[in-house]
Design a protein around this motif. Sequence first.
Motif, PDB file in Angstrom:
ATOM      1  N   VAL A 179     -13.845  -1.576   5.081  1.00 37.35           N
ATOM      2  CA  VAL A 179     -14.312  -1.831   3.718  1.00 37.35           C
ATOM      3  C   VAL A 179     -15.249  -0.703   3.330  1.00 37.35           C
ATOM      4  CG1 VAL A 179     -15.519  -3.417   2.191  1.00 37.35           C
ATOM      5  CG2 VAL A 179     -14.123  -4.318   4.069  1.00 37.35           C
ATOM      6  N   LYS A 238      -3.209  -1.202  -2.225  1.00 37.66           N
ATOM      7  CA  LYS A 238      -4.014   0.010  -2.121  1.00 37.66           C
ATOM      8  C   LYS A 238      -3.147   1.242  -2.358  1.00 37.66           C
ATOM      9  CE  LYS A 238      -6.957  -2.299   1.295  1.00 37.66           C
ATOM     10  NZ  LYS A 238      -7.401  -2.343   2.701  1.00 37.66           N
ATOM     11  N   VAL A 267      -8.161   0.523  -4.792  1.00 38.35           N
ATOM     12  CA  VAL A 267      -7.961  -0.806  -4.224  1.00 38.35           C
ATOM     13  C   VAL A 267      -7.745  -1.781  -5.367  1.00 38.35           C
ATOM     14  CG1 VAL A 267      -8.917  -2.640  -2.780  1.00 38.35           C
ATOM     15  CG2 VAL A 267      -9.423  -0.243  -2.250  1.00 38.35           C
ATOM     16  N   SER A 308      -4.683  -3.121   6.696  1.00 38.66           N
ATOM     17  CA  SER A 308      -5.562  -4.214   7.127  1.00 38.66           C
ATOM     18  C   SER A 308      -6.807  -4.250   6.258  1.00 38.66           C
ATOM     19  CB  SER A 308      -5.958  -4.049   8.602  1.00 38.66           C
ATOM     20  OG  SER A 308      -6.842  -2.951   8.773  1.00 38.66           O
ATOM     21  N   ASP A 309      -7.645  -5.243   6.489  1.00 34.26           N
ATOM     22  CA  ASP A 309      -8.908  -5.386   5.754  1.00 34.26           C
ATOM     23  C   ASP A 309     -10.112  -5.076   6.640  1.00 34.26           C
ATOM     24  OD1 ASP A 309      -7.481  -6.228   3.512  1.00 34.26           O
ATOM     25  OD2 ASP A 309      -7.499  -8.325   4.174  1.00 34.26           O
ATOM     26  N   LYS A 310      -9.895  -4.391   7.766  1.00 35.15           N
ATOM     27  CA  LYS A 310     -10.980  -4.118   8.704  1.00 35.15           C
ATOM     28  C   LYS A 310     -11.935  -3.056   8.168  1.00 35.15           C
ATOM     29  CE  LYS A 310      -8.251  -5.311  12.802  1.00 35.15           C
ATOM     30  NZ  LYS A 310      -7.721  -4.834  14.106  1.00 35.15           N
ATOM     31  N   GLY A 362      -7.865  -7.011  -3.721  1.00 34.14           N
ATOM     32  CA  GLY A 362      -8.316  -6.499  -2.436  1.00 34.14           C
ATOM     33  C   GLY A 362      -7.222  -6.175  -1.459  1.00 34.14           C
ATOM     34  N   ARG A 363      -5.970  -6.284  -1.864  1.00 30.06           N
ATOM     35  CA  ARG A 363      -4.883  -6.060  -0.919  1.00 30.06           C
ATOM     36  C   ARG A 363      -4.063  -4.808  -1.268  1.00 30.06           C
ATOM     37  NH1 ARG A 363      -3.813  -9.834   2.623  1.00 30.06           N
ATOM     38  NH2 ARG A 363      -1.639  -9.161   2.793  1.00 30.06           N
ATOM     39  N   SER A 410       0.840  -1.198   0.000  1.00 29.24           N
ATOM     40  CA  SER A 410       0.000   0.000   0.000  1.00 29.24           C
ATOM     41  C   SER A 410       0.873   1.244   0.000  1.00 29.24           C
ATOM     42  CB  SER A 410      -0.934   0.016   1.224  1.00 29.24           C
ATOM     43  OG  SER A 410      -1.828  -1.086   1.188  1.00 29.24           O
TER      44      SER A 410
END
Length: 270
Positions: free
Chosen positions: A205, A168, A161, A201-203, A165-166, A38
Amino acid sequence: MNLAKLAEANLLILGAPREKFSMTEFGALKSFIERGGSILYLAGEGGESAFNTNFNYLLEEYGMMVNPDAVTRTVYYKYFHPKEVYVTSGILNREINRAAGKRVGGAVEGSVPEAGKYNPSCLTFVYPFGATLNVQKPAVPILSSGTVSYPLNRPIGAVYVNGNGRGKLVVVGSAQMFSDAYIEKEENGKLFDILVEFCTSDKIVLNSIDANEPDVSDYHYLPDTPKLSETLRSCLQESEELPKDFTTLFDVNLFRFDTSLVPAAVKLYE
């Protein structure tokens, strides 16, 4: 900077770089994003021309660009400099407010926040000496200049994104808002923590409805008034025909210096 060095990190923060990037470095940054890394890029007023950089070359591939302008506040509130913009309604995606612990889904009963003043249901921040962004798909705007700033309701923060999905890419038009002088102003520190958490993180969305229909306005240009004042032109409006005897244009009844009032003054003493 190369991919080997970037592979050691999960997040790369670029705080208003002042040098141009090479094509090799751009390739390393693209590979870094594709592999799940990212990038948080912070710009400043005037865009890349003011900082002698060329990062828009990479941003345009992801649907973003930093404009060569500045955001100003149209009315005074709390901060004296007009480029220290106090923004109360600048969050374009409700998940940012939810991550900040704000009430999402409606205002508190019996309270209607005044325009440009503190809003308890929205993250509030000060945006100093920053620029606006142009954002289009696949990027998503997440911050705007608000309703009492100029340019009005323009993106000042956006994210991209990667398809997996990772990876960014987050862009904010003001690096100074996270500097020592402003990080503790309003809720800037909380906003920075949210952006870092989003990148690492993916927290968090983003809400798909807000992402597809962001509340932003079109970009309007203002004329350069100081420049126009240096190129004055005569008025083209037609006037009445002037008399041949120009002395008739003078009105001597407004003021004259003679002795016509002396007899009246003498009579006052008789």
